[in-house]
Design a protein around this motif. Structure first.
Motif, short mmCIF file in Angstrom:
data_model
loop_
_atom_site.label_atom_id
_atom_site.label_comp_id
_atom_site.label_asym_id
_atom_site.label_seq_id
_atom_site.Cartn_x
_atom_site.Cartn_y
_atom_site.Cartn_z
N ALA A 38 -51.15 39.86 39.42
CA ALA A 38 -49.78 39.56 39.01
C ALA A 38 -49.86 38.32 38.15
O ALA A 38 -50.83 37.56 38.24
CB ALA A 38 -48.90 39.29 40.22
N ARG A 39 -48.85 38.12 37.32
CA ARG A 39 -48.91 36.89 36.53
C ARG A 39 -48.18 35.79 37.29
O ARG A 39 -47.27 36.04 38.08
CB ARG A 39 -48.36 37.12 35.13
CG ARG A 39 -46.91 37.49 35.05
CD ARG A 39 -46.52 37.74 33.60
NE ARG A 39 -45.09 37.96 33.47
CZ ARG A 39 -44.47 38.20 32.32
NH1 ARG A 39 -45.17 38.25 31.20
NH2 ARG A 39 -43.18 38.37 32.27
N VAL A 40 -48.64 34.56 37.04
CA VAL A 40 -48.16 33.41 37.82
C VAL A 40 -47.44 32.44 36.90
O VAL A 40 -47.96 32.06 35.84
CB VAL A 40 -49.35 32.73 38.55
CG1 VAL A 40 -48.94 31.42 39.19
CG2 VAL A 40 -49.93 33.68 39.59
N LYS A 41 -46.27 32.04 37.35
CA LYS A 41 -45.48 31.06 36.59
C LYS A 41 -46.23 29.73 36.52
O LYS A 41 -46.74 29.27 37.53
CB LYS A 41 -44.13 30.87 37.29
CG LYS A 41 -43.18 29.88 36.64
CD LYS A 41 -41.86 29.81 37.42
CE LYS A 41 -41.04 28.57 37.08
NZ LYS A 41 -40.56 28.52 35.70
N PRO A 42 -46.29 29.12 35.34
CA PRO A 42 -46.98 27.82 35.27
C PRO A 42 -46.19 26.75 36.01
O PRO A 42 -44.97 26.73 35.96
CB PRO A 42 -47.01 27.53 33.76
CG PRO A 42 -45.85 28.31 33.20
CD PRO A 42 -45.72 29.54 34.05
N ASP A 43 -46.92 25.86 36.68
CA ASP A 43 -46.30 24.77 37.45
C ASP A 43 -47.12 23.51 37.14
O ASP A 43 -47.85 23.01 37.99
CB ASP A 43 -46.36 25.13 38.94
CG ASP A 43 -45.80 24.05 39.84
OD1 ASP A 43 -45.07 23.16 39.34
OD2 ASP A 43 -46.11 24.07 41.05
N PRO A 44 -47.06 23.01 35.88
CA PRO A 44 -47.99 21.95 35.47
C PRO A 44 -47.85 20.66 36.27
O PRO A 44 -48.82 19.90 36.36
CB PRO A 44 -47.63 21.72 33.99
CG PRO A 44 -46.29 22.33 33.79
CD PRO A 44 -46.17 23.44 34.78
N TYR A 45 -46.69 20.43 36.85
CA TYR A 45 -46.53 19.20 37.66
C TYR A 45 -46.77 19.46 39.15
O TYR A 45 -46.49 18.61 39.97
CB TYR A 45 -45.16 18.58 37.41
CG TYR A 45 -45.13 17.86 36.08
CD1 TYR A 45 -45.58 16.55 35.98
CD2 TYR A 45 -44.75 18.51 34.92
CE1 TYR A 45 -45.62 15.90 34.75
CE2 TYR A 45 -44.79 17.86 33.69
CZ TYR A 45 -45.22 16.57 33.61
OH TYR A 45 -45.27 15.92 32.41
N ARG A 46 -47.27 20.63 39.46
CA ARG A 46 -47.57 21.01 40.85
C ARG A 46 -46.44 20.63 41.78
O ARG A 46 -46.60 19.94 42.78
CB ARG A 46 -48.91 20.43 41.31
CG ARG A 46 -50.07 21.20 40.68
CD ARG A 46 -51.40 20.91 41.32
NE ARG A 46 -51.38 21.20 42.73
CZ ARG A 46 -51.83 20.37 43.66
NH1 ARG A 46 -52.32 19.21 43.33
NH2 ARG A 46 -51.78 20.70 44.92
N GLY B 262 -53.13 19.61 33.68
CA GLY B 262 -51.70 19.61 34.01
C GLY B 262 -51.09 18.22 33.89
O GLY B 262 -51.64 17.32 33.26
N PHE B 263 -49.90 18.08 34.46
CA PHE B 263 -49.18 16.80 34.46
C PHE B 263 -48.88 16.31 33.04
O PHE B 263 -49.05 15.14 32.72
CB PHE B 263 -49.93 15.73 35.28
CG PHE B 263 -49.99 16.10 36.72
CD1 PHE B 263 -48.95 15.78 37.58
CD2 PHE B 263 -51.06 16.83 37.21
CE1 PHE B 263 -48.98 16.17 38.91
CE2 PHE B 263 -51.10 17.22 38.55
CZ PHE B 263 -50.05 16.89 39.40
#
Ligand code: ACM
Length: 381
Positions: free
Chosen positions: A356-364, A107-108
């Motif tokens: 369920a599908r999870v929205k990506p949150d690459p920057y947490r 991520g990030f």
């Protein structure tokens, strides 16, 4: 005859991560063959241009430049190790291409010129950590390969461990291309410190060496498992079943998932590449990202990277793991988190499923352990 659409496939067939990257190459080719078999995209077939960057960042960069600079391909597919993605990205950006990256990572990161179809940490690390804390405990020991992904993935896991009052007892790194002896210190220290969980960010060839050394040292995986995001079916294929049994992995896809989309993909892959061929999450992402790219080219009527990216925002695809789509907020993918444990036959069994599908949150942006579920995105029934 219409010219073909050219897809550059940057997948190592040699070097430390050849085994898993070969599954990514095969899955990309399977998707291309299926698309071409159904008439191509807007009447034009896809021509794969296959490269072997040998698990080496410099060779990834050189081959990406060769593909992009002479206009042979504007759309690239591949890269496993984050070091290789980071080597390719400046070239994709300079030549205004688009890289489809089918691998879980730390991520990030965001690039306008990259589509990330593997899991971000809010789609695997958080769910894995929560499962491990409940099932085994909160005292962790980290063992990883010596490059960027393991350092960064461990930093994230350490934050999650500290959030629940746990402890990281030690953090040991081995060479990227290790010998069995390189794991001796880690085995000795695990025996001395007695953690509840070993979190492994070892990648590629070293993975089977580590699990084998762990098994030979006599640890009981039922009480002290190795948990990992980079031990999938490709790495397990190199292990004896006894060495694999009891260990835990989080990923959006496992080759044993039920349902026609998953079973159809696995059987088509094995019909093409061998009855016992491993089919990991890395391959599934490589497959569905070609399907998504094809859908976007069809919609845009062109393979111009900017037009493809704009069209991707309108595309969904019923991938083997479940329905996926790219999040235009960050170029990462809505994915379906799962945790699985290896059984006595060395096969994965799902022990936890987000369903369920999870929205990506690459920057947490969401930091705490339970907040990943804020990104849950339920599909209409
Ligand atoms: C990785 O290096 N992203 C596994």
């Amino acid at each position: 005859m219409n010219p073909s659409w050219r897809f550059g496939l940057l997948c190592s067939q040699t070097g430390v991560t050849a085994k898993v990257e070969t599954t990514q190459l095969n899955a990309s080719l399977l998707a291309i063959e299926q698309i071409n078999g159904a008439g191509g995209i807007a009447g034009r077939s896809i021509e794969p241009i296959i490269c072997d960057p040998a698990s080496n960042p410099k060779q990834f960069a050189a081959l990406a430049e060769r593909l992009l600079s002479n206009g042979r391909a504007r759309l690239l597919f591949g890269c496993y190790m984050s070091s290789t993605r980071k080597a390719v990205l400046p070239l994709v950006e300079a030549y205004r291409g688009l890289l489809f990256y089918p691998t879980l990572y730390e991520g990030f990161e965001y690039s306008k010129h990259c589509i990330y179809t593997g899991a971000a940490p809010n789609q695997n690390s958080m769910q894995l950590a929560k499962y491990l804390f409940g099932a085994y405990g909160k005292r962790f020991f980290f063992v990883g390969s010596n490059y960027v992904y393991p350092y960064e993935s461990n930093r994230i896991m350490a934050e999650l461990v500290r959030q629940v009052g746990g402890a990281v007892l030690d953090e040991i790194y081995v060479p990227l291309a290790p010998q069995p002896v390189d794991f001796s210190k880690a085995i000795r220290e695990i025996a001395r410190t007695k953690p509840d969980v070993v979190f492994s960010t070892v990648v590629g060839e070293g993975t089977a060496m580590f699990y084998d050394a762990f098994h030979r040292a006599g640890f009981d995986a039922a009480r002290l498992p190795i948990a990992s995001l980079t031990t999938g079916e490709a790495e397990v294929a190199d292990m004896a079943a006894q060495a694999a049994c009891g260990h835990v992995t989080a990923a959006p896809f496992f080759d044993i998932l039920p349902g026609p989309a998953a079973a159809g993909f696995v059987s088509a892959y094995r019909a093409r590449f061998g009855a016992n061929a491993p089919v990991p999450a890395a391959a599934e992402a490589a497959y569905f990202q070609v399907m998504l790219a094809a859908g976007a080219i069809g919609r845009a009527g062109a393979d111009d990277p900017g037009l493809v990216q704009a069209a991707l925002a309108e595309c969904e695809y019923d991938a083997p793991q479940g329905r996926v789509r790219i999040d235009p907020d960050n170029n990462h993918t809505f994915l379906w988190p799962r945790v699985a444990r290896l059984n006595a036959e060395g096969r994965f069994e799902v022990v936890w499923n987000a369903e369920a599908r999870v929205k990506p949150d690459p920057y947490r942006v969401t930091q705490t352990l339970d907040e990943w579920s804020g990104g849950v995105h339920r599909l209409p029934a």
